[in-house]
Design a protein around this motif. Sequence first.
Motif, PDB file in Angstrom:
ATOM      1  N   SER A 436       0.833  -1.286   0.099  1.00 14.63           N
ATOM      2  CA  SER A 436       0.122   0.046  -0.106  1.00 14.63           C
ATOM      3  C   SER A 436       1.191   1.264   0.079  1.00 14.63           C
ATOM      4  O   SER A 436       0.562   2.257  -0.676  1.00 14.63           O
ATOM      5  N   ALA A 437       1.909   1.226   0.648  1.00  8.80           N
ATOM      6  CA  ALA A 437       2.778   2.454   0.860  1.00  8.80           C
ATOM      7  C   ALA A 437       3.434   2.902  -0.472  1.00  8.80           C
ATOM      8  O   ALA A 437       3.536   4.073  -0.558  1.00  8.80           O
ATOM      9  N   PHE A 438       3.571   2.047  -1.391  1.00  9.28           N
ATOM     10  CA  PHE A 438       3.961   2.352  -2.822  1.00  9.28           C
ATOM     11  C   PHE A 438       2.645   2.438  -3.662  1.00  9.28           C
ATOM     12  O   PHE A 438       2.622   3.651  -4.343  1.00  9.28           O
ATOM     13  N   ALA A 439       2.103   1.575  -4.050  1.00 12.94           N
ATOM     14  CA  ALA A 439       0.835   1.321  -4.820  1.00 12.94           C
ATOM     15  C   ALA A 439      -0.045   2.714  -4.619  1.00 12.94           C
ATOM     16  O   ALA A 439      -0.391   3.505  -5.399  1.00 12.94           O
ATOM     17  N   TYR A 440      -0.614   2.786  -3.356  1.00 11.48           N
ATOM     18  CA  TYR A 440      -1.494   3.771  -3.031  1.00 11.48           C
ATOM     19  C   TYR A 440      -1.403   5.187  -3.435  1.00 11.48           C
ATOM     20  O   TYR A 440      -1.985   5.994  -4.226  1.00 11.48           O
ATOM     21  N   TRP A 441      -0.074   5.749  -3.011  1.00 12.59           N
ATOM     22  CA  TRP A 441       0.303   7.089  -3.306  1.00 12.59           C
ATOM     23  C   TRP A 441       0.730   7.191  -4.818  1.00 12.59           C
ATOM     24  O   TRP A 441       0.509   8.261  -5.493  1.00 12.59           O
ATOM     25  N   MET A 442       1.360   6.199  -5.319  1.00 14.28           N
ATOM     26  CA  MET A 442       1.965   6.273  -6.956  1.00 14.28           C
ATOM     27  C   MET A 442       0.598   6.389  -7.941  1.00 14.28           C
ATOM     28  O   MET A 442       0.772   7.091  -8.684  1.00 14.28           O
ATOM     29  N   VAL A 443      -0.386   5.682  -7.541  1.00  6.75           N
ATOM     30  CA  VAL A 443      -1.520   5.708  -8.352  1.00  6.75           C
ATOM     31  C   VAL A 443      -2.328   7.033  -8.085  1.00  6.75           C
ATOM     32  O   VAL A 443      -3.036   7.421  -8.958  1.00  6.75           O
ATOM     33  N   ASN A 444      -2.279   7.463  -6.989  1.00  3.41           N
ATOM     34  CA  ASN A 444      -2.825   8.815  -6.389  1.00  3.41           C
ATOM     35  C   ASN A 444      -4.367   8.327  -6.112  1.00  3.41           C
ATOM     36  O   ASN A 444      -5.385   8.951  -6.864  1.00  3.41           O
ATOM     37  N   LEU A 445      -4.596   7.267  -5.324  1.00  2.89           N
ATOM     38  CA  LEU A 445      -5.757   6.978  -4.793  1.00  2.89           C
ATOM     39  C   LEU A 445      -6.175   8.050  -3.698  1.00  2.89           C
ATOM     40  O   LEU A 445      -5.428   8.932  -3.491  1.00  2.89           O
ATOM     41  N   LYS A 446      -7.171   8.017  -2.981  1.00  6.35           N
ATOM     42  CA  LYS A 446      -7.904   9.244  -2.277  1.00  6.35           C
ATOM     43  C   LYS A 446      -6.813   9.715  -1.397  1.00  6.35           C
ATOM     44  O   LYS A 446      -6.208   9.043  -0.575  1.00  6.35           O
ATOM     45  N   ASN A 447      -6.577  11.127  -1.432  1.00  6.07           N
ATOM     46  CA  ASN A 447      -5.370  11.621  -0.992  1.00  6.07           C
ATOM     47  C   ASN A 447      -5.775  11.993   0.742  1.00  6.07           C
ATOM     48  O   ASN A 447      -5.812  13.185   1.053  1.00  6.07           O
ATOM     49  N   THR A 448      -6.119  11.022   1.488  1.00  6.16           N
ATOM     50  CA  THR A 448      -6.350  11.220   2.998  1.00  6.16           C
ATOM     51  C   THR A 448      -5.841  10.051   3.700  1.00  6.16           C
ATOM     52  O   THR A 448      -5.776   8.954   3.155  1.00  6.16           O
ATOM     53  N   ALA A 449      -5.474  10.440   4.948  1.00  6.49           N
ATOM     54  CA  ALA A 449      -4.893   9.279   5.700  1.00  6.49           C
ATOM     55  C   ALA A 449      -6.119   8.184   5.872  1.00  6.49           C
ATOM     56  O   ALA A 449      -5.850   7.132   5.846  1.00  6.49           O
ATOM     57  N   GLU A 450      -7.268   8.920   6.078  1.00  7.59           N
ATOM     58  CA  GLU A 450      -8.485   7.749   6.525  1.00  7.59           C
ATOM     59  C   GLU A 450      -8.442   6.676   5.093  1.00  7.59           C
ATOM     60  O   GLU A 450      -8.692   5.363   5.369  1.00  7.59           O
ATOM     61  N   GLY A 451      -8.442   7.299   3.930  1.00  9.14           N
ATOM     62  CA  GLY A 451      -8.691   6.527   2.743  1.00  9.14           C
ATOM     63  C   GLY A 451      -7.300   5.550   2.575  1.00  9.14           C
ATOM     64  O   GLY A 451      -7.727   4.419   2.472  1.00  9.14           O
ATOM     65  N   PHE A 452      -6.295   6.005   2.989  1.00  7.10           N
ATOM     66  CA  PHE A 452      -5.042   5.089   3.098  1.00  7.10           C
ATOM     67  C   PHE A 452      -5.399   3.969   3.924  1.00  7.10           C
ATOM     68  O   PHE A 452      -4.991   2.771   3.780  1.00  7.10           O
ATOM     69  N   PHE A 453      -5.514   4.212   5.195  1.00  3.87           N
ATOM     70  CA  PHE A 453      -5.886   3.152   6.290  1.00  3.87           C
ATOM     71  C   PHE A 453      -6.892   2.055   5.896  1.00  3.87           C
ATOM     72  O   PHE A 453      -6.961   0.955   6.202  1.00  3.87           O
ATOM     73  N   ARG A 454      -7.951   2.672   5.299  1.00  2.00           N
ATOM     74  CA  ARG A 454      -9.156   1.682   4.795  1.00  2.00           C
ATOM     75  C   ARG A 454      -8.634   0.873   3.924  1.00  2.00           C
ATOM     76  O   ARG A 454      -9.145  -0.317   3.793  1.00  2.00           O
ATOM     77  N   PHE A 455      -7.711   1.359   2.900  1.00  2.00           N
ATOM     78  CA  PHE A 455      -7.159   0.708   1.665  1.00  2.00           C
ATOM     79  C   PHE A 455      -6.600  -0.534   2.583  1.00  2.00           C
ATOM     80  O   PHE A 455      -6.589  -1.697   2.151  1.00  2.00           O
ATOM     81  N   ILE A 456      -5.660  -0.298   3.328  1.00  2.00           N
ATOM     82  CA  ILE A 456      -4.936  -1.317   4.190  1.00  2.00           C
ATOM     83  C   ILE A 456      -5.786  -2.434   4.723  1.00  2.00           C
ATOM     84  O   ILE A 456      -5.491  -3.482   4.696  1.00  2.00           O
ATOM     85  N   LEU A 457      -6.901  -1.755   5.454  1.00  2.00           N
ATOM     86  CA  LEU A 457      -7.616  -2.826   6.035  1.00  2.00           C
ATOM     87  C   LEU A 457      -8.165  -3.683   5.078  1.00  2.00           C
ATOM     88  O   LEU A 457      -8.340  -4.923   5.265  1.00  2.00           O
ATOM     89  N   TRP A 458      -8.693  -3.431   3.901  1.00  2.00           N
ATOM     90  CA  TRP A 458      -9.333  -4.228   2.942  1.00  2.00           C
ATOM     91  C   TRP A 458      -8.442  -5.081   2.251  1.00  2.00           C
ATOM     92  O   TRP A 458      -8.691  -6.213   2.249  1.00  2.00           O
ATOM     93  N   LEU A 459      -7.155  -4.789   2.173  1.00  2.00           N
ATOM     94  CA  LEU A 459      -6.056  -5.442   1.385  1.00  2.00           C
ATOM     95  C   LEU A 459      -5.801  -6.246   2.397  1.00  2.00           C
ATOM     96  O   LEU A 459      -5.674  -7.684   2.202  1.00  2.00           O
ATOM     97  N   PHE A 460      -5.758  -6.065   3.725  1.00  2.00           N
ATOM     98  CA  PHE A 460      -5.246  -7.151   4.709  1.00  2.00           C
ATOM     99  C   PHE A 460      -6.193  -7.999   4.876  1.00  2.00           C
ATOM    100  O   PHE A 460      -5.853  -9.450   4.940  1.00  2.00           O
ATOM    101  N   LEU A 461      -7.544  -7.771   4.962  1.00  2.00           N
ATOM    102  CA  LEU A 461      -8.457  -8.801   4.843  1.00  2.00           C
ATOM    103  C   LEU A 461      -8.495  -9.680   3.692  1.00  2.00           C
ATOM    104  O   LEU A 461      -8.721 -10.993   4.037  1.00  2.00           O
ATOM    105  N   ASP A 462      -8.182  -9.239   2.690  1.00  2.00           N
ATOM    106  CA  ASP A 462      -8.153  -9.850   1.356  1.00  2.00           C
ATOM    107  C   ASP A 462      -7.171 -10.882   1.657  1.00  2.00           C
ATOM    108  O   ASP A 462      -7.280 -12.087   1.244  1.00  2.00           O
TER     109      ASP A 462
END
Length: 604
Positions: A436-462
């Motif tokens: 996530s640390a690389f892909a999330y910001w490189m792609v320019n997904l939602k530019n908020t900390a909350e968005g980043f942590f939610r992304f981590i949550l879903w990927l972790f469960l995945d």
Amino acid sequence: MATLSWSDLNVTTKDNVAIVSKSNGLCPAGHIIALMGPSGSGKTTLLNSLASRDMGSAIKVHGDVEYLYQGQESPQKLSAVSTYVEQEDHLIGCLTVKDTLWYTGELSGLSGAILKDQVEYLLNAFGLKGQSDILVGTPIQKGISGGQKRRLTVASQLMRNPKVIFMDEPTSGLDSKASFEIISHMKNYAHEHGAIVIVSIHQPSTSTFDLFDEVVFLSKGRTVYNGPVKEVVEYFKNIDMEIPQYYNPAEYILEAISTDFGSGDNTNDISDLVSKWEDYNNRNGEKTIQQILEPHETHNSLYEKPESKRHTFGWRIKHVSNVTWILSRRLLVKARRDVFAYILRIFMYLALAILMGTVWLRLNHNQDNISSYVSALFFSGAFMSFMAVAYIPVYIEDYMNFKKEARNNLYGPLPFMISNFLVGLPFLFVITVVFSAFAYWMVNLKNTAEGFFRFILWLFLDLLAAESMVVLISSSIPIFIVALALTAFANGLWMAVQGFLVPATILNPFWYYTFYWIDYQRYVFHGMMITEFKDSIYNCDADCNCAYVSDLASECKIRGEAVLHSVGISDHSASKVGQWVGIMIVIIFVYRVLGYFALKYHVK
Ligand SMILES: Nc1ncnc2c1ncn2[C@@H]1O[C@H](COP(=O)(O)OP(=O)(O)OP(=O)(O)O)[C@@H](O)[C@H]1O
């Protein structure tokens, strides 16, 4: 005194083809007995039958096998006091020789000075002292030799001082000196611990053969001789089959009773030998314990009465948590040392993150990029879980070791499943964060900390769900190539029906009302979609044509919720998202519970 006896034992295939016929025998505590015969003569089948091992529904066993104490039924079951040394080693490659013995000792309930002494004793007894800090060996790191692995396998199974030991060709792959040492150690072990040792063995040297107290010669499953080793030469001489001087008796008899090679059909000769043995037995009667035992064998202190153990519920809880703790520590050592377990995967996910980040590089909030955002989220969820196939070989190695230890009553499937899950958690979390640390910001997904942590949550469960699915499939069919094919198929299925490739609104009713609802990738995809598109606004094109209709059309903008609506996500409330997180946890739990039952089935 304890004895293992068997009478009128017949083993057939389900088509009634005889594998072992009319076998009888008696082995008292303190004795070591060899099962010998040419390849395919039924040694392993007889050994498995004596050990009451499940040989599958294709094999039928008739007859009695009794483990007795002072002629009475023993208070402890044979399975509780016995161990079975298989032909394959099934060790954990990235543990050292000493670690392997140490953890097996801990799992056997030893600790402190007793454990230390037992490890030292076995290292010395099996000639492994010089290799104690060498790894067993992995596909990329050479470890101890094949013969040393064999010795380690045998040594580790003596850790808990079993009373009955079944050994399936423990000396195959060993030179004659090492074979002699192993059998010699087993003989001493039997004598000192009042244990019964039954060994199937191919072609021992004369000195190794002489170590056995008794021998059973089999040919095509029929007994040609069953009695003391020191009476072998005399018996065969009496039936006009004199063993030439300076000849290895075992070798000579095996050549004579071999049916697969050589010129001509010697079936009649074998039948003649079997009849002669039966006549001899009828004349002399089956030997009693007193006749088998040497006059000097009076080690009464060693033949102490086995105690039956009834375990309370509290004891079981404590036992499961203790074993889980030991297994978790052992798995952690493996996870740290075995590059295939997690380290390689961390780098693989990092490479994938950079790949993804450069392919979907810095998307902006124009409507042309909306489908790229959606596909980036699909790719993260679906492809990341697909990559869990890399875990299959690692898990199968653990499974094989588990099966060996569980069948020898060291522990059951529950602590194995729990420890596997617990140790996976931190590593999967690291993988998720690295990706996530690389892909999330490189792609320019939602530019908020909350968005980043939610992304981590879903990927972790995945990743947790994907790995749990691998555990379920590999526990059900622990054959690498089959588990690989099934996992790839299952991932293809989950990708196809998750609502991205074919929107849920037009998905075929069969898939929609069945797999769509249990598809973990669907919840991950929808969860990530809500994180990204809820409360986001996108620009329509320069002529104010909007690809998605929303209430902001007059301002030449698109509300993210319209994108969600287009893939069938109408409810994007916090409670819905919470419900999906709950469903993910249930799916992971169900995979693990089913995996537990698969393990239980395999070690029944
Ligand atoms: N599940 C089965 N179905 C049909 N035949 C079987 C099955 N298991 C074993 N057999 C047959 O029983 C015979 C004895 O097999 P077993 O493995 O016991 O021999 P073995 O003496 O241990 O051989 P080896 O020394 O080569 O390991 C063989 O002919 C084998 O093909």
